[in-house]
Design an enzyme around this catalytic site. Structure first.
Site, PDB file in Angstrom:
ATOM      1  N   TYR A 298       0.805  -1.158  -0.017  1.00 12.14           N
ATOM      2  CA  TYR A 298      -0.158   0.154   0.044  1.00 12.14           C
ATOM      3  C   TYR A 298       1.010   1.328  -0.025  1.00 12.14           C
ATOM      4  CZ  TYR A 298      -4.205  -2.721   1.208  1.00 12.14           C
ATOM      5  OH  TYR A 298      -5.392  -3.623   1.421  1.00 12.14           O
TER       6      TYR A 298
ATOM      7  N   GLY B 113     -12.284   4.321  -5.089  1.00 15.73           N
ATOM      8  CA  GLY B 113     -12.738   4.824  -3.977  1.00 15.73           C
ATOM      9  C   GLY B 113     -14.152   4.644  -3.753  1.00 15.73           C
TER      10      GLY B 113
END
Length: 301
Positions: free
Chosen positions: A69, A227
């Protein structure tokens, strides 16, 4: 009571092995930028650190992360280390190993079993820990996970890992892993707008065996790495209006409604969204709302 005063206690707790966590946690992927990985623009570092510290203030005890990440200038693990070390005693950090990204952000070949120790040690280094609370083996399309999971089981026996999980798996992989070492959590894609019979079966099996089921992209839905989705079904919007909450909060509430063993890990780098996500743990679906939402889910397929 307002969203600002609702804490993660509202969602209740579950135990990952011997580690109790509140059922609404925080996914760290979106801390690094406006979209996952190398997409979008890198996040504001101080804002991301503020989100992490606010999560702890709100009673979050479960953070989901990974060494892969990172964006062009941000690393989720580095942000977690900077914001929260020395770590609260009740904080459980879960990470994933298997996939690999180079420094340029491009995906490389996933780890062989003999390379998983290096993945674990990289997470240890970045997080500043001497052991990892929970490590998921993230399956990368291999047919069998036995050799990879066995390598992690050896690292667990060596004391580098406390508990093991598996991710992106089929139901048969749960039995394969359980034959090697205890599995405390399964993390798969699962969302209100994505009917998935295999995920439903995994959710059921986990419930029967006392294993946590941890959906990812539960709020993002089809938007995935981009998202949170804005494509909410009419029923989701209707339930949101009835409760005076956002559609995203309804999606989290629906996720938690799937069983006491289900944990939510909505990811965000936005302090306001964090507060809303945690407050969603207090939303209780009532009457025919679950059936209406489930019917909408079936229609989405």
């Amino acid at each position: 009571m307002t969203s600002e005063t609702i804490t993660a206690d509202a969602a209740g707790t579950w135990e990952l092995g011997d580690l109790p966590v509140r059922r609404v946690g925080l996914g760290a992927m979106r801390l690094t930028g406006s979209a996952a990985f190398h997409h979008g623009t890198p996040s504001d570092r101080e804002r991301s650190i503020a989100v992490l510290r606010k999560a702890i203030e709100l009673g979050v005890t479960h953070i989901d992360t990974a060494a892969f990440y990172f964006s062009a200038t941000r690393s989720a693990n580095e942000l977690i280390n900077t914001a929260l070390a020395p770590y609260p005693d009740d904080l459980v950090i879960a990470t994933k190993v298997g996939p690999f990204r180079g420094y340029d952000g491009e995906w490389g070949t996933s780890a062989r079993p003999d390379q998983l120790r290096g993945h674990v040690e990289e997470n240890l280094r970045q997080l500043g820990r001497d052991h990892l609370d929970v490590v998921y083996l993230r399956r990368m399309r291999q047919d069998s996970i036995a050799e990879h999971f066995g390598a992690l089981a050896e690292l667990r026996q060596a004391g580098l890992i406390r508990h093991l999980g598996i991710s992106a798996v089929e139901p048969r992989h749960l039995a394969e892993a359980q034959a090697i070492a205890p599995v405390v959590c399964v993390q798969n894609r699962y969302a209100l707008d994505r009917p998935d019979s295999e995920a439903d079966e995994l959710l059921r099996l986990c419930g029967e065996q006392g294993i946590a089921f941890v959906p990812f992209y539960a709020v993002a839905g089809d938007a995935g790495e981009g998202g949170a989705t804005a494509a909410h079904d009419d029923e989701v919007r209707a339930v949101a209006r009835a409760h005076g909450v956002s559609p995203a909060q309804v999606r989290i509430a629906w996720t938690l409604h799937q069983g006491p063993h289900v944990l939510a890990i909505p990811g965000t780098g936005n302090p306001g969204h964090l507060i809303e996500n945690v407050a969603a743990g207090a939303v209780r679906l009532t009457g025919d709302e679950p059936a209406r939402l489930n019917a909408a889910r079936e229609q989405a397929g």
